[in-house]
Design a protein around this motif. Structure first.
Motif, PDB file in Angstrom:
ATOM      1  N   MET A   1       4.418 -17.220 112.623  1.00  0.00           N
ATOM      2  CA  MET A   1       5.154 -15.996 112.404  1.00  0.00           C
ATOM      3  C   MET A   1       6.184 -15.827 113.520  1.00  0.00           C
ATOM      4  SD  MET A   1       3.513 -12.230 111.993  1.00  0.00           S
ATOM      5  CE  MET A   1       4.508 -10.951 111.365  1.00  0.00           C
ATOM      6  N   THR A   2       7.365 -15.317 113.193  1.00  0.00           N
ATOM      7  CA  THR A   2       8.387 -15.082 114.199  1.00  0.00           C
ATOM      8  C   THR A   2       8.768 -13.617 114.203  1.00  0.00           C
ATOM      9  OG1 THR A   2      10.189 -15.559 112.661  1.00  0.00           O
ATOM     10  CG2 THR A   2       9.370 -17.400 114.002  1.00  0.00           C
ATOM     11  N   THR A   3       9.310 -13.198 115.307  1.00  0.00           N
ATOM     12  CA  THR A   3       9.767 -11.832 115.464  1.00  0.00           C
ATOM     13  C   THR A   3      11.237 -11.865 115.820  1.00  0.00           C
ATOM     14  OG1 THR A   3       7.612 -11.154 116.281  1.00  0.00           O
ATOM     15  CG2 THR A   3       9.460  -9.722 116.814  1.00  0.00           C
ATOM     16  N   ASP A   4      12.013 -10.986 115.188  1.00  0.00           N
ATOM     17  CA  ASP A   4      13.411 -10.871 115.564  1.00  0.00           C
ATOM     18  C   ASP A   4      13.477 -10.090 116.863  1.00  0.00           C
ATOM     19  OD1 ASP A   4      14.199 -12.174 113.324  1.00  0.00           O
ATOM     20  OD2 ASP A   4      14.871 -10.401 112.239  1.00  0.00           O
ATOM     21  N   VAL A   5      14.029 -10.702 117.861  1.00  0.00           N
ATOM     22  CA  VAL A   5      14.209 -10.037 119.143  1.00  0.00           C
ATOM     23  C   VAL A   5      15.695  -9.742 119.259  1.00  0.00           C
ATOM     24  CG1 VAL A   5      14.020 -10.240 121.631  1.00  0.00           C
ATOM     25  CG2 VAL A   5      12.260 -11.221 120.168  1.00  0.00           C
ATOM     26  N   ASP A  96       6.103 -15.062 117.813  1.00  0.00           N
ATOM     27  CA  ASP A  96       5.361 -13.942 118.407  1.00  0.00           C
ATOM     28  C   ASP A  96       4.670 -14.323 119.706  1.00  0.00           C
ATOM     29  OD1 ASP A  96       6.132 -12.216 116.426  1.00  0.00           O
ATOM     30  OD2 ASP A  96       4.299 -12.426 115.255  1.00  0.00           O
ATOM     31  N   ASP A  97       4.153 -15.574 119.787  1.00  0.00           N
ATOM     32  CA  ASP A  97       3.471 -15.973 121.019  1.00  0.00           C
ATOM     33  C   ASP A  97       4.446 -16.066 122.186  1.00  0.00           C
ATOM     34  OD1 ASP A  97       4.618 -18.258 119.825  1.00  0.00           O
ATOM     35  OD2 ASP A  97       3.120 -19.600 120.685  1.00  0.00           O
ATOM     36  N   VAL A  98       5.699 -16.433 121.922  1.00  0.00           N
ATOM     37  CA  VAL A  98       6.706 -16.494 122.976  1.00  0.00           C
ATOM     38  C   VAL A  98       7.079 -15.084 123.421  1.00  0.00           C
ATOM     39  CG1 VAL A  98       9.083 -17.168 123.525  1.00  0.00           C
ATOM     40  CG2 VAL A  98       7.598 -18.733 122.240  1.00  0.00           C
ATOM     41  N   ALA A 100       5.123 -12.511 123.318  1.00  0.00           N
ATOM     42  CA  ALA A 100       3.985 -12.038 124.114  1.00  0.00           C
ATOM     43  C   ALA A 100       4.011 -12.635 125.515  1.00  0.00           C
ATOM     44  CB  ALA A 100       2.669 -12.394 123.413  1.00  0.00           C
ATOM     45  N   LEU A 101       4.326 -13.931 125.610  1.00  0.00           N
ATOM     46  CA  LEU A 101       4.401 -14.570 126.929  1.00  0.00           C
ATOM     47  C   LEU A 101       5.516 -13.978 127.777  1.00  0.00           C
ATOM     48  CD1 LEU A 101       3.798 -18.303 125.974  1.00  0.00           C
ATOM     49  CD2 LEU A 101       2.317 -16.859 127.389  1.00  0.00           C
ATOM     50  N   LEU A 102       6.659 -13.690 127.170  1.00  0.00           N
ATOM     51  CA  LEU A 102       7.761 -13.069 127.906  1.00  0.00           C
ATOM     52  C   LEU A 102       7.364 -11.690 128.416  1.00  0.00           C
ATOM     53  CD1 LEU A 102      10.793 -14.097 125.685  1.00  0.00           C
ATOM     54  CD2 LEU A 102      10.318 -14.873 128.016  1.00  0.00           C
ATOM     55  N   GLY A 103       6.658 -10.934 127.603  1.00  0.00           N
ATOM     56  CA  GLY A 103       6.178  -9.623 128.030  1.00  0.00           C
ATOM     57  C   GLY A 103       5.196  -9.729 129.181  1.00  0.00           C
ATOM     58  N   GLU A 104       4.290 -10.685 129.084  1.00  0.00           N
ATOM     59  CA  GLU A 104       3.315 -10.887 130.152  1.00  0.00           C
ATOM     60  C   GLU A 104       3.998 -11.347 131.440  1.00  0.00           C
ATOM     61  OE1 GLU A 104      -0.774 -13.421 131.028  1.00  0.00           O
ATOM     62  OE2 GLU A 104       0.010 -13.323 128.982  1.00  0.00           O
ATOM     63  N   LEU A 105       4.997 -12.202 131.301  1.00  0.00           N
ATOM     64  CA  LEU A 105       5.747 -12.676 132.466  1.00  0.00           C
ATOM     65  C   LEU A 105       6.466 -11.516 133.154  1.00  0.00           C
ATOM     66  CD1 LEU A 105       6.679 -15.138 134.123  1.00  0.00           C
ATOM     67  CD2 LEU A 105       8.568 -15.376 132.508  1.00  0.00           C
TER      68      LEU A 105
END
Length: 134
Positions: A1-5, A96-98, A100-105
């Protein structure tokens, strides 16, 4: 799944970018390396790196020089509002996992900055305690 950022015009707003992010973006948009910017500002390369990594902030006189050299306003560097860079024109699709990782970073970066500030206060208190006890 992807999210539009959406990385459109609000890309550098106060909610998404730090001072370090804006310094890095403006420096890169100006075509300057960290070394070149350091030389022009009369500071060490390590100083530029700490600013861009949000581990320290420039003093007022350096902030003014920095804004002038990078062609942005001081207010934009500090808050993301005012004369500065526009974000990329088109949205980028990220998994979505990217996201989430960007948010965590980003969260980890903020926690690191808070801890560095706390460590500095503790070191100052320790120096004071040692100087009074000797």
């Amino acid at each position: 799944m992807t999210t539009d950022v959406e990385l459109g015009p609000g890309w550098y707003d106060a909610d998404t970018a730090t001072l370090g992010d804006r310094i890095t973006g403006a420096r890169e948009a100006s075509g300057l390396s960290q070394s070149e910017l350091a030389r022009r500002l009369g500071v060490k390369l390590a100083t530029i790196r700490t600013w861009e990594n949000d581990q320290a902030e420039p003093r007022a006189n350096k902030l003014q020089m920095l804004a002038g050299m990078l062609g942005v306003s001081i207010m934009w560097l500090l808050t993301g509002a005012g004369d500065g860079l526009e974000g990329p024109e088109e949205a980028v699709k990220l998994p979505d996992d990217v996201v989430a990782l960007l948010g965590e970073l980003r969260q980890t970066r903020l926690e690191q900055a808070r801890l560095a500030e706390r460590m500095g206060r503790l070191e100052k208190r320790l120096r004071l305690a040692l100087s009074q006890g000797v």
